[in-house]
Design an enzyme around this catalytic site. Structure first.
Site, mmCIF file in Angstrom:
data_model
loop_
_atom_site.group_PDB
_atom_site.id
_atom_site.type_symbol
_atom_site.label_atom_id
_atom_site.label_comp_id
_atom_site.label_asym_id
_atom_site.label_seq_id
_atom_site.Cartn_x
_atom_site.Cartn_y
_atom_site.Cartn_z
ATOM 1 C CG ASP A 126 -0.254 -0.060 2.531
ATOM 2 O OD1 ASP A 126 0.984 0.048 2.572
ATOM 3 O OD2 ASP A 126 -0.949 -0.225 3.555
ATOM 4 C CG ASP A 253 16.707 -5.160 -0.312
ATOM 5 O OD1 ASP A 253 17.121 -6.320 -0.176
ATOM 6 O OD2 ASP A 253 15.664 -4.743 0.218
HETATM 7 P P1 AMP Z 1 12.179 -3.404 3.648
HETATM 8 O O1 AMP Z 1 11.960 -4.764 4.243
HETATM 9 O O2 AMP Z 1 11.469 -2.293 4.419
HETATM 10 O O3 AMP Z 1 13.591 -3.084 3.447
HETATM 11 O O4 AMP Z 1 11.438 -3.444 2.238
HETATM 12 C C1 AMP Z 1 11.700 -4.378 1.230
HETATM 13 C C2 AMP Z 1 10.966 -3.983 -0.030
HETATM 14 O O5 AMP Z 1 9.541 -3.991 0.168
HETATM 15 C C3 AMP Z 1 11.297 -2.592 -0.540
HETATM 16 O O6 AMP Z 1 11.288 -2.650 -1.929
HETATM 17 C C4 AMP Z 1 10.167 -1.772 0.015
HETATM 18 O O7 AMP Z 1 9.967 -0.585 -0.725
HETATM 19 C C5 AMP Z 1 8.991 -2.720 -0.118
HETATM 20 N N1 AMP Z 1 7.902 -2.409 0.838
HETATM 21 C C6 AMP Z 1 7.898 -2.616 2.171
HETATM 22 N N2 AMP Z 1 6.720 -2.237 2.719
HETATM 23 C C7 AMP Z 1 5.941 -1.781 1.701
HETATM 24 C C8 AMP Z 1 4.619 -1.245 1.604
HETATM 25 N N3 AMP Z 1 3.830 -1.098 2.687
HETATM 26 N N4 AMP Z 1 4.163 -0.902 0.380
HETATM 27 C C9 AMP Z 1 4.938 -1.035 -0.713
HETATM 28 N N5 AMP Z 1 6.173 -1.528 -0.698
HETATM 29 C C10 AMP Z 1 6.690 -1.902 0.494
HETATM 30 MG MG MG Z 2 14.813 -1.908 2.634
#
Ligand code: AMP
Ligand code: MG
Length: 486
Positions: A126, A253
């Site tokens: 979202d 990432d």
């Molecule tokens: P993270 O675990 O926060 O490092 O996120 C891993 C990936 O998931 C990244 O590409 C984030 O942008 C995506 N992501 C995490 N939460 C959301 C969300 N609520 N909506 C869209 N993308 C998300």
């Molecule tokens: Mg991240």
């Protein structure tokens, strides 16, 4: 900066240098923005006016609703290995890079929003974030900074007035954060897999200019960049391990080229010392357990090196040879710095023989492990023991004869208690205190959160009345678990 935040001068170096990796995008307009916390000292250090950041225009900047004239907010593309599996297209799914800001000293910083709405990289998500996790990142990243660990920093959390659907409806929020750069290992993996060597070279040049300018002078700038990132990460991992930090989701990432800690999701500090500690609810195999972190960092750096191969040498075998040697330096750098850091934590003089120091460190960590002793409290209590008062330390241990035997040997080396007080923090963002503060904040009471922020901002300075902040979690708390993607 001018009194109107919307006149802030934002550069668009990333967007201009790497348009293939930058999707121009706008934040969603929050229905009702309310400032939750503002990092005034950080704003001032960046040359921003904290008073103006509290105005409606300031909140517009901090949520992306009102973009400075001439700025180009972008969602950044990146790839990444998530728990070992390659995902070719991740990117900012709920974040935007507003642009780069030059501080009064001329150093450039990314101004970045998290929770600002859907982007072309949102996949099924979202694009939103909720108040608890954004405040959690604010508290832990600021604590890390105060502990001397390189990290992204938190500028503000703004509640959006939007209800966000998770397991229940939760208050939405946007975190505004600052970093030397948001380039990740995954940024290079993204560029490499396009097969466009021109893009990869531009990304490499951009990273060197921004983050590791000494590499420009090197005979092989791409190799010098790799060496610089290996060094920065060896230093970062040393600091994590010395302070007892578990990142929890060290996907490629989530590993920066700058050597800053990034993306505080399921992270937490050790309570009892155990290298196998895992807090994240989704890390079933313990891939990112505390003790695995240096090895994982090196694995991630190998993925970075693979991405750089086409720039290292025209001959593939030669490129692999150079990359292997560069990555190989990580282990030595990490071990040397960690050993030196542990000596300091134990207050041991530089003159003490390495083998003697190493055996003291090994025996100490084995004692901590066997006794389920609190990592932070035990190290801090050692200084009191060096001054002749081992009472608090003994309170952490069950095997008192074992501890006393170790203490006798250690004390014979005349440990430096003052050095230890400067090295071993008294106040960290303890898991139970973070949870209490976030629960109160979600109910509208920010005072526990503000107090916790003040406590962790000066982690080494003992202050009267803060005893509960230095105590380990109560035994009845059970196993602490953290969640990501929240
Ligand atoms: P993270 O675990 O926060 O490092 O996120 C891993 C990936 O998931 C990244 O590409 C984030 O942008 C995506 N992501 C995490 N939460 C959301 C969300 N609520 N909506 C869209 N993308 C998300
Ligand atoms: Mg991240």
């Amino acid at each position: 900066m001018s009194a109107n935040p919307v006149d802030l001068a934002l550069e668009a170096n990333f967007a201009n240098d790497l348009p293939e990796m930058a999707s121009p995008w706008s934040a969603e307009n929050p229905p009702d923005s309310q400032l939750v916390v503002l990092n005034e000292p950080l704003a001032t250090a960046l040359g921003m006016d904290p008073v103006s950041l509290r105005t409606p225009e300031g909140l517009g900047l901090l949520t992306g609703a009102q973009v400075p004239v001439g700025a180009t907010p972008v969602a950044q593309a990146y790839a990444g290995h998530q728990f070992g599996g390659f995902v070719p297209r991740l990117g900012d799914g709920r974040a935007l890079l507003l642009g780069e800001i030059a501080d009064p000293a001329g150093l450039r910083w990314d101004l970045h929003l998290k929770g600002s709405g859907r982007t072309p990289f949102s996949r099924g998500g979202d694009g939103l974030a909720t108040l608890g996790p954004m405040l959690r990142e604010y508290v832990i990243s600021e604590a890390m900074h105060a502990l001397g660990v390189p990290t992204t920093r938190s500028l503000a959390v703004v509640a959006t007035g939007r209800a966000v659907q998770r397991e229940s409806l939760l208050p939405g929020a946007v975190l505004a954060r600052i970093a030397r750069s948001h380039l990740r290992v995954g940024s290079f993996q993204y560029a490499a897999q396009t097969g466009d060597i021109g893009l990869l070279r531009r990304l490499c040049d951009h990273a060197i200019t921004r983050l590791h300018p000494a590499a420009l002078e090197a005979p092989q700038p791409a190799l010098a960049l790799l060496d610089a990132v290996v060094t920065a990460q060896a230093s970062l991992l040393t600091r994590w391990m010395l302070v007892g930090f578990v990142h929890g989701v060290m996907n490629t990432d989530n590993m920066t080229i700058s050597g800053e800690t990034i993306d505080y999701g399921p992270c937490a500090f050790l309570d009892a010392y155990d290298p196998a500690t895992v807090f994240s609810s989704i890390d079933h195999a313990g891939r990112y357990a505390f003790g695995n972190q240096p090895g994982i960092a090196q694995w991630n750096l190998a993925r970075f090196a693979e991405s750089l191969l086409p720039l290292l040498a025209t001959d593939q075998d030669r490129a692999v040879e150079l990359a292997t040697a560069s990555i190989g330096a990580f282990g030595q750098q990490y071990t040397t710095q960690w050993s030196r850091g542990m000596r300091t934590k134990l207050g041991l003089a530089d003159a003490l023989d390495d083998t003697v120091a190493a055996s003291l460190v090994t025996a100490w960590l084995a004692l901590l492990h066997d006794n389920h002793a609190d990592y932070t409290a035990s190290h801090r209590a050692l200084a009191a023991a060096a001054r002749g008062n081992a009472e608090s330390l003994r309170g952490q241990f069950l095997d008192l004869p074992g501890l006393d035997e170790w203490l006798t040997t250690w004390l014979s080396h005349r440990p430096d208690a003052d050095l230890m007080d400067r090295t071993n923090p008294l106040y960290i963002p303890r898991n139970h205190l973070v949870e209490e503060a976030l629960s109160a904040a979600i109910e509208g009471d920010l005072s526990p959160c503000n107090t916790l922020l003040q406590v962790v901002a000066a982690p080494y300075d003992e202050r009267p009345g803060l005893e509960p902040y230095s105590q380990p979690a109560p035994d009845d708390l059970g196993t602490y678990q953290t969640f990501c993607g929240t």
